[in-house]
Design a protein around this motif. Structure first.
Motif, PDB file in Angstrom:
ATOM      1  N   GLU A 100       4.799   1.513  -9.159  1.00 41.63           N
ATOM      2  CA  GLU A 100       3.559   1.989  -8.550  1.00 41.63           C
ATOM      3  C   GLU A 100       2.466   2.041  -9.606  1.00 41.63           C
ATOM      4  OE1 GLU A 100       3.842   5.665  -6.408  1.00 41.63           O
ATOM      5  OE2 GLU A 100       5.242   4.821  -4.944  1.00 41.63           O
ATOM      6  N   PHE A 101       1.250   1.697  -9.186  1.00 41.60           N
ATOM      7  CA  PHE A 101       0.092   1.848 -10.062  1.00 41.60           C
ATOM      8  C   PHE A 101      -1.049   2.435  -9.252  1.00 41.60           C
ATOM      9  CE2 PHE A 101      -0.310  -2.433  -8.335  1.00 41.60           C
ATOM     10  CZ  PHE A 101      -1.642  -2.522  -7.995  1.00 41.60           C
ATOM     11  N   GLY A 102      -1.950   3.097  -9.955  1.00 43.06           N
ATOM     12  CA  GLY A 102      -3.074   3.752  -9.301  1.00 43.06           C
ATOM     13  C   GLY A 102      -4.379   3.035  -9.544  1.00 43.06           C
ATOM     14  N   LEU A 103      -5.290   3.231  -8.609  1.00 44.70           N
ATOM     15  CA  LEU A 103      -6.668   2.768  -8.740  1.00 44.70           C
ATOM     16  C   LEU A 103      -7.568   3.959  -8.474  1.00 44.70           C
ATOM     17  CD1 LEU A 103      -6.533  -0.606  -6.766  1.00 44.70           C
ATOM     18  CD2 LEU A 103      -6.558  -0.307  -9.233  1.00 44.70           C
ATOM     19  N   GLY A 104      -8.479   4.173  -9.384  1.00 51.63           N
ATOM     20  CA  GLY A 104      -9.458   5.234  -9.207  1.00 51.63           C
ATOM     21  C   GLY A 104     -10.815   4.625  -8.987  1.00 51.63           C
ATOM     22  N   VAL A 138      -7.399  -5.634  -3.251  1.00 51.97           N
ATOM     23  CA  VAL A 138      -6.525  -5.680  -4.420  1.00 51.97           C
ATOM     24  C   VAL A 138      -5.643  -6.914  -4.378  1.00 51.97           C
ATOM     25  CG1 VAL A 138      -4.734  -4.452  -5.700  1.00 51.97           C
ATOM     26  CG2 VAL A 138      -6.486  -3.168  -4.473  1.00 51.97           C
ATOM     27  N   THR A 139      -5.573  -7.610  -5.510  1.00 51.80           N
ATOM     28  CA  THR A 139      -4.634  -8.716  -5.652  1.00 51.80           C
ATOM     29  C   THR A 139      -3.910  -8.558  -6.984  1.00 51.80           C
ATOM     30  OG1 THR A 139      -6.330 -10.142  -6.643  1.00 51.80           O
ATOM     31  CG2 THR A 139      -5.985 -10.354  -4.269  1.00 51.80           C
ATOM     32  N   VAL A 140      -2.704  -9.098  -7.050  1.00 51.45           N
ATOM     33  CA  VAL A 140      -1.917  -9.074  -8.277  1.00 51.45           C
ATOM     34  C   VAL A 140      -1.429 -10.480  -8.568  1.00 51.45           C
ATOM     35  CG1 VAL A 140      -1.194  -6.664  -8.169  1.00 51.45           C
ATOM     36  CG2 VAL A 140       0.135  -8.381  -6.966  1.00 51.45           C
ATOM     37  N   ASP A 141      -1.272 -10.781  -9.857  1.00 46.77           N
ATOM     38  CA  ASP A 141      -0.836 -12.103 -10.273  1.00 46.77           C
ATOM     39  C   ASP A 141      -0.151 -11.997 -11.632  1.00 46.77           C
ATOM     40  OD1 ASP A 141      -0.487 -14.833 -10.190  1.00 46.77           O
ATOM     41  OD2 ASP A 141      -2.576 -15.324 -10.576  1.00 46.77           O
ATOM     42  N   TYR A 142       0.803 -12.866 -11.887  1.00 43.26           N
ATOM     43  CA  TYR A 142       1.448 -12.904 -13.207  1.00 43.26           C
ATOM     44  C   TYR A 142       0.450 -13.436 -14.209  1.00 43.26           C
ATOM     45  CZ  TYR A 142       6.076 -12.268 -11.091  1.00 43.26           C
ATOM     46  OH  TYR A 142       7.157 -11.792 -10.413  1.00 43.26           O
ATOM     47  N   GLN A 150      -7.238  12.348  -4.956  1.00 43.51           N
ATOM     48  CA  GLN A 150      -6.085  11.520  -5.320  1.00 43.51           C
ATOM     49  C   GLN A 150      -6.520  10.081  -5.496  1.00 43.51           C
ATOM     50  OE1 GLN A 150      -3.436  12.146  -1.993  1.00 43.51           O
ATOM     51  NE2 GLN A 150      -4.294  10.442  -0.824  1.00 43.51           N
ATOM     52  N   VAL A 151      -5.780   9.368  -6.341  1.00 43.07           N
ATOM     53  CA  VAL A 151      -6.032   7.949  -6.571  1.00 43.07           C
ATOM     54  C   VAL A 151      -5.420   7.140  -5.441  1.00 43.07           C
ATOM     55  CG1 VAL A 151      -6.107   8.196  -9.088  1.00 43.07           C
ATOM     56  CG2 VAL A 151      -3.945   7.645  -7.962  1.00 43.07           C
ATOM     57  N   ALA A 152      -5.903   5.907  -5.285  1.00 41.14           N
ATOM     58  CA  ALA A 152      -5.238   4.964  -4.393  1.00 41.14           C
ATOM     59  C   ALA A 152      -3.993   4.495  -5.137  1.00 41.14           C
ATOM     60  CB  ALA A 152      -6.154   3.781  -4.090  1.00 41.14           C
ATOM     61  N   LYS A 153      -2.919   4.263  -4.406  1.00 35.38           N
ATOM     62  CA  LYS A 153      -1.688   3.787  -5.043  1.00 35.38           C
ATOM     63  C   LYS A 153      -1.167   2.566  -4.315  1.00 35.38           C
ATOM     64  CE  LYS A 153       0.108   7.918  -7.228  1.00 35.38           C
ATOM     65  NZ  LYS A 153       1.225   8.862  -7.295  1.00 35.38           N
ATOM     66  N   TYR A 154      -0.623   1.671  -5.130  1.00 38.81           N
ATOM     67  CA  TYR A 154       0.026   0.460  -4.641  1.00 38.81           C
ATOM     68  C   TYR A 154       1.354   0.308  -5.370  1.00 38.81           C
ATOM     69  CZ  TYR A 154      -4.352  -0.929  -2.488  1.00 38.81           C
ATOM     70  OH  TYR A 154      -5.483  -0.976  -1.712  1.00 38.81           O
ATOM     71  N   LYS A 155       2.259  -0.437  -4.762  1.00 36.07           N
ATOM     72  CA  LYS A 155       3.543  -0.752  -5.390  1.00 36.07           C
ATOM     73  C   LYS A 155       3.640  -2.264  -5.508  1.00 36.07           C
ATOM     74  CE  LYS A 155       8.525  -0.331  -4.648  1.00 36.07           C
ATOM     75  NZ  LYS A 155       9.539   0.191  -3.720  1.00 36.07           N
ATOM     76  N   VAL A 156       3.986  -2.732  -6.709  1.00 32.45           N
ATOM     77  CA  VAL A 156       4.159  -4.157  -6.948  1.00 32.45           C
ATOM     78  C   VAL A 156       5.618  -4.410  -7.322  1.00 32.45           C
ATOM     79  CG1 VAL A 156       3.411  -4.027  -9.374  1.00 32.45           C
ATOM     80  CG2 VAL A 156       3.275  -6.197  -8.152  1.00 32.45           C
ATOM     81  N   PHE A 213       0.842  -1.195   0.000  1.00 31.25           N
ATOM     82  CA  PHE A 213       0.000   0.000   0.000  1.00 31.25           C
ATOM     83  C   PHE A 213       0.877   1.245   0.000  1.00 31.25           C
ATOM     84  CE2 PHE A 213      -1.365   3.350   2.916  1.00 31.25           C
ATOM     85  CZ  PHE A 213      -2.453   3.852   2.233  1.00 31.25           C
ATOM     86  N   VAL A 214       0.501   2.262  -0.801  1.00 29.06           N
ATOM     87  CA  VAL A 214       1.246   3.518  -0.855  1.00 29.06           C
ATOM     88  C   VAL A 214       0.380   4.696  -0.424  1.00 29.06           C
ATOM     89  CG1 VAL A 214       2.497   5.123  -2.379  1.00 29.06           C
ATOM     90  CG2 VAL A 214       2.769   2.648  -2.676  1.00 29.06           C
TER      91      VAL A 214
END
Length: 175
Positions: free
Chosen positions: A147-151, A171-175, A93-99, A48-49
């Motif tokens: 970093e990527f944003g979510l609006g 939020v989840t991330v996957d290849y 502002q957008v929500a930001k995450y770092k992967v 989380f950012v």
């Protein structure tokens, strides 16, 4: 009867002789050899950012109305406050995450819609997540991360109760 018995005794011997004969091997051709490959990738980490903030919305319209959309695009470039029945103010502002993960990999983002809940009375407001294309490419930043944003957006009406509405991204991330 003896003849029948003798023929059945020869059949298994003939089958054994055929099975024991070596098959002729095809000559080895180096152009037809297969190779084996494996790609090892690091596990993804998601950090989380920053929280999303849609600012303050003042309901200015009189009477019954609906369909006032307030939102921000995943990249922060577009802020919407689309109705004459509302006035929007404050810092958004957008929500930001770092992967982080392995370089040169596409990472798919999953972030379903959810409800915002009013802290005063428990009423809910549907929040529609804007995750853009739904993926990011790590390129050469896998070790340092990206970093990527979510609006997202909410739609309010004259019947929406006042108060502070909050909710949590899943939020989840996957290849």
């Amino acid at each position: 009867m003896t003849k029948l018995f003798r023929n059945t005794a020869l059949a298994p011997a003939a089958a054994f002789a055929l099975a024991a004969a070596p098959a002729s091997a095809a000559p080895t051709n180096p152009d037809q050899n297969a190779t084996a490959t494996v790609r090892i990738v690091k596990p993804l980490t998601l950090t989380f950012v920053q929280n999303l903030n849609l600012g303050t919305v003042l309901m200015t319209g009189a009477g019954a109305w609906g369909g006032a959309t307030v939102g921000i695009a995943y990249n922060g470039t577009t802020v919407s406050c689309t109705s004459t029945n509302v006035a929007c103010s404050g810092a958004v502002q957008v929500a930001k995450y770092k992967v982080t993960g392995t370089n040169n990999q596409r990472v798919y983002i999953t972030a379903p819609n959810f409800n915002l809940t009013n802290a005063n009375d428990g009423t809910t407001l549907p929040f529609t997540v804007d995750k853009g294309p739904g993926y990011v490419d790590l390129a050469n930043s896998g070790n340092t991360g990206l970093e990527f944003g979510l609006g997202g957006s909410v739609t309010i009406a004259s019947t929406t109760t006042d108060g502070v509405y909050t909710g949590t991204f899943n939020v989840t991330v996957d290849y």
